[in-house]
Motif scaffolding. Structure first.
Motif, PDB file in Angstrom:
ATOM      1  N   ARG A 116      -6.172   8.385 -13.436  1.00 19.90           N
ATOM      2  CA  ARG A 116      -6.190   7.378 -12.380  1.00 19.90           C
ATOM      3  C   ARG A 116      -4.896   7.447 -11.559  1.00 19.90           C
ATOM      4  O   ARG A 116      -4.918   7.384 -10.342  1.00 19.90           O
ATOM      5  N   GLN A 162      -4.030   8.749  -7.595  1.00 18.99           N
ATOM      6  CA  GLN A 162      -3.186   7.983  -6.674  1.00 18.99           C
ATOM      7  C   GLN A 162      -2.196   8.895  -5.931  1.00 18.99           C
ATOM      8  O   GLN A 162      -1.633   8.498  -4.934  1.00 18.99           O
ATOM      9  N   ARG A 172      -8.117  -2.398   2.784  1.00 17.21           N
ATOM     10  CA  ARG A 172      -8.467  -3.534   1.929  1.00 17.21           C
ATOM     11  C   ARG A 172      -9.902  -3.981   2.108  1.00 17.21           C
ATOM     12  O   ARG A 172     -10.482  -4.616   1.244  1.00 17.21           O
ATOM     13  N   ILE A 183      -7.319   3.375   0.546  1.00 16.46           N
ATOM     14  CA  ILE A 183      -8.560   2.771   1.018  1.00 16.46           C
ATOM     15  C   ILE A 183      -8.215   1.411   1.606  1.00 16.46           C
ATOM     16  O   ILE A 183      -7.554   0.601   0.961  1.00 16.46           O
ATOM     17  N   LEU A 198     -11.400   6.238  -9.811  1.00 19.49           N
ATOM     18  CA  LEU A 198     -11.467   6.019  -8.366  1.00 19.49           C
ATOM     19  C   LEU A 198     -10.574   4.856  -7.930  1.00 19.49           C
ATOM     20  O   LEU A 198     -10.102   4.817  -6.782  1.00 19.49           O
ATOM     21  N   LEU A 199     -10.308   3.927  -8.838  1.00 21.54           N
ATOM     22  CA  LEU A 199      -9.439   2.796  -8.486  1.00 21.54           C
ATOM     23  C   LEU A 199      -8.045   3.286  -8.108  1.00 21.54           C
ATOM     24  O   LEU A 199      -7.320   2.615  -7.379  1.00 21.54           O
ATOM     25  N   GLY A 200      -7.676   4.487  -8.588  1.00 22.29           N
ATOM     26  CA  GLY A 200      -6.396   5.075  -8.209  1.00 22.29           C
ATOM     27  C   GLY A 200      -6.292   5.363  -6.719  1.00 22.29           C
ATOM     28  O   GLY A 200      -5.203   5.536  -6.185  1.00 22.29           O
ATOM     29  N   ARG A 201      -7.425   5.410  -6.041  1.00 23.13           N
ATOM     30  CA  ARG A 201      -7.397   5.690  -4.603  1.00 23.13           C
ATOM     31  C   ARG A 201      -7.111   4.440  -3.780  1.00 23.13           C
ATOM     32  O   ARG A 201      -7.049   4.509  -2.544  1.00 23.13           O
ATOM     33  N   ALA A 202      -6.934   3.309  -4.450  1.00 24.63           N
ATOM     34  CA  ALA A 202      -6.777   2.031  -3.744  1.00 24.63           C
ATOM     35  C   ALA A 202      -5.745   2.060  -2.618  1.00 24.63           C
ATOM     36  O   ALA A 202      -6.002   1.512  -1.548  1.00 24.63           O
ATOM     37  N   PRO A 203      -4.565   2.693  -2.804  1.00 22.23           N
ATOM     38  CA  PRO A 203      -3.585   2.647  -1.705  1.00 22.23           C
ATOM     39  C   PRO A 203      -4.030   3.408  -0.456  1.00 22.23           C
ATOM     40  O   PRO A 203      -3.414   3.264   0.586  1.00 22.23           O
ATOM     41  N   GLY A 257       2.201   1.938  -3.255  1.00 20.08           N
ATOM     42  CA  GLY A 257       1.174   2.527  -4.106  1.00 20.08           C
ATOM     43  C   GLY A 257       1.024   4.030  -3.905  1.00 20.08           C
ATOM     44  O   GLY A 257       0.517   4.731  -4.775  1.00 20.08           O
ATOM     45  N   GLN A 317     -12.354  -1.861   2.884  1.00 25.89           N
ATOM     46  CA  GLN A 317     -13.230  -0.697   2.857  1.00 25.89           C
ATOM     47  C   GLN A 317     -13.631  -0.309   1.440  1.00 25.89           C
ATOM     48  O   GLN A 317     -13.061  -0.796   0.468  1.00 25.89           O
ATOM     49  N   THR A 318     -14.604   0.589   1.384  1.00 23.74           N
ATOM     50  CA  THR A 318     -15.026   1.138   0.098  1.00 23.74           C
ATOM     51  C   THR A 318     -14.667   2.629   0.091  1.00 23.74           C
ATOM     52  O   THR A 318     -14.430   3.208   1.149  1.00 23.74           O
ATOM     53  N   PRO A 319     -14.611   3.257  -1.084  1.00 24.14           N
ATOM     54  CA  PRO A 319     -14.155   4.652  -1.146  1.00 24.14           C
ATOM     55  C   PRO A 319     -15.034   5.604  -0.337  1.00 24.14           C
ATOM     56  O   PRO A 319     -16.255   5.435  -0.255  1.00 24.14           O
ATOM     57  N   SER A 335       0.834  -1.208   0.000  1.00 20.37           N
ATOM     58  CA  SER A 335       0.000   0.000   0.000  1.00 20.37           C
ATOM     59  C   SER A 335       0.865   1.253   0.000  1.00 20.37           C
ATOM     60  O   SER A 335       0.588   2.211  -0.718  1.00 20.37           O
TER      61      SER A 335
END
Lengths: 296, 253
Positions: B152, B156, B108, B106, B99-104, B76, B110-112, B73
């Protein structure tokens, strides 16, 4: 039935609590589990036309269960473990073969590999049926292959329920994360994921859930393919929204199918036959309706 | 301080060695273009800097720390790759995809959150695509798709942005927009390493050009010092002439 009978008539009470209720619970679990596992597999493989029955999990599980039934006449948990192990093996085999195919894109390769692996296990099941005792073992294998919940009891649900519930809870927690894992491996890595490890954990959850369900219901096909598609049509592609809808829709779909299977004729239509019928027709309709595009 | 540091890196795929003994240090806020012919190891170099490909020899550090010691993470949040294309199996909206760029950021499980959604919109605005946020990502043209991929990675918010052939599908206006956008990001402190196969684009965008030949460093310096007729001819293996026109270098092949 007059509801008042429930309290006065012991037989009616038992009929409801020991036959109907466990069957309803099993139908709900089955629908939810198959749909969510199907969705998760679709996300993990980045492939919207994957489902447990298409990539060797169901047929693999069926083979293991059939072998166990004939070889040991075992308690349910042995059948279950056998189904889980061979179901996982079916998936691993499909995946490995698909990676080695030198023909077609990834979606096509995986489906072709799944067809081949499923056929292998079906042949294996055929051999097991051939050597099975035609009076005792064969009917139970055949009935089990067709899929159904007629023999559901509370103890059987209690045996597999925990695995299914834990699997579902884990997949629920990952409902947004699976979006990230659906991308190319290098891209999900770049997004801060550990794709190998995370995919494996979800794969185990989806396979264990499916195999446990196969152990109580036999093969109930198409649910894992059709329901996530239908859910995506309602709420879009984001699996954080698709998963809850698929869970609910799947539970209701199997409950409705099972109720029809149980009541439409005297005797009973095997549930798997009905879901295949509804599922295949629904799938053809979905693919022709221009709403599903596969881009690779 | 060097934000990206490769020292003596060799890397490849299986038995096939692509990069040979590459040493490279990139400072914060620099824009470095990796230039060279097809198959020379430009993308491999990015893969190594991303941590996706482990070098067979040498070491990689990001922000002064060995890359291998950085968790997924956190990695990322430090480094992001903008790929030339992405396989998108499902019909996401452009916003859902960015929004997938926010993965690091969020968890594991959780949702955005709303802040993540705001950041995604902001990233889309920076590439000039926010008006299309609700459109399907499959409805975009190849050029728009590339801007979405960039958005994206901006969502991030990485310290280091790696771009693999970002200009490949862009028309002239979008190339110009990309040049300006990356210059702004670099001015704000983001470190940018990109692979380029056209010298013109490298000249337009980079503070520094790294020229590769056969997986090894041929030259490393300012665009003017690296993109000479002699060095380019050696790198590409065909005669290339360099002319000046309107204050810019033009490459004739």
């Amino acid at each position: 039935m007059n509801p008042a009978l429930l309290w006065s008539d012991r037989t009616a009470f038992l009929l409801v609590t020991e036959l109907r209720l466990p069957r309803i619970a099993a139908a709900l679990l089955l629908g939810a589990g198959l749909s969510v596992s199907g969705l998760v597999l679709q996300m993990l493989f980045g492939n919207p036309i994957v489902e447990p029955g298409l990539i060797g999990v169901s047929q693999g599980g069926a083979f293991g269960a059939a072998v166990a039934m004939v070889a040991f006449a075992p308690p349910l948990w042995v059948v279950q473990i056998a189904a889980a192990v061979t179901g996982g093996a079916g998936l691993a085999l499909s995946y490995t073969i698909a990676r080695r195919f030198r023909f077609g894109g990834w979606i096509l390769r995986l489906v072709l590999a799944g067809i081949a692996v499923s056929a292998l296990f079906s042949a294996g099941v055929g051999i097991v049926k051939f050597v099975a005792d035609p009076l005792s073992q064969l009917p139970s294998i055949t009935f089990w292959m067709l899929g159904g919940l007629a023999t559901t009891t509370w103890p059987r649900i209690a045996q597999v329920g925990p695995i299914i519930v834990v699997g579902l809870i884990y997949m629920w927690t990952q409902r947004w994360r699976t979006n990230v894992l659906s991308l190319d491996e290098r891209v999900s890595f770049s997004l801060g994921a550990a794709p190998g490890r995370e995919r494996m954990a979800l794969l185990v959850a989806a396979t264990a859930t499916t195999a446990s369900l196969v152990a109580i219901s036999g093969i109930v096909g198409w649910v894992g393919l059709l329901v996530p598609h239908a859910a995506r049509r309602i709420v879009g592609a984001d699996s954080a929204r698709v998963l809850p809808v698929a869970l609910l829709l799947g539970a209701l779909f199997v409950l409705a199918s099972d109720t029809i299977a149980r009541t439409i004729i005297v005797g009973e239509i095997p549930l798997g036959v009905l879901t295949s019928l509804f599922g295949a027709v629904g799938f053809i309709w979905l693919l022709m309706s221009n709403q599903v595009r596969v881009i690779r | 301080m060097s934000v990206v540091e490769l020292s003596g890196v060799s890397a490849g795929y299986g038995a096939h060695t692509v990069l040979r003994d590459v040493t490279l240090a990139v400072d914060q806020g620099e824009i470095v273009a990796i230039l060279g012919p097809n198959g020379v190891g430009k993308s491999t170099l990015l893969n190594v800097a991303l941590g996706w490909l482990r070098p067979t020899k040498g070491s990689v550090s990001l922000t002064g720390r060995p890359l291998a010691s950085i968790g997924a993470s956190e990695r990322g949040r430090i480094v992001s790759l903008v790929p030339p294309v992405d396989h998108i199996a499902f019909e996401y909206s452009i916003l859902e995809y960015v929004l997938l760029g926010r993965a690091p950021y969020i968890g594991r499980m959780q949702t955005p959150a709303q802040t993540d959604i705001d950041q995604a919109h902001e990233a889309l605005a920076r590439v000039g695509m926010n008006a299309m946020a609700a459109h399907g990502v499959h409805e975009t043209s190849a050029g728009e798709r590339q801007l979405v991929l960039l958005a994206r990675s901006l969502a991030q918010d990485p310290m280091i942005l790696l771009l693999d052939e970002p200009s490949a599908h862009l028309d002239l206006a979008n190339k110009r927009r990309l040049v300006e956008l990356l210059a702004r990001e670099a001015a704000a402190g983001r470190t940018i390493v990109l692979t380029v196969h056209e010298p013109e684009f490298a000249a337009a965008i980079a503070d520094r050009v790294v020229l590769l030949r056969n997986g090894a460093l041929l030259a490393d310096g300012t665009p003017e010092s690296v993109m000479t007729a002699d060095l380019l001819t050696r790198a590409y293996g065909v005669p290339i002439a360099v002319e000046r026109a309107a204050g810019r270098s033009v490459f004739i092949w």
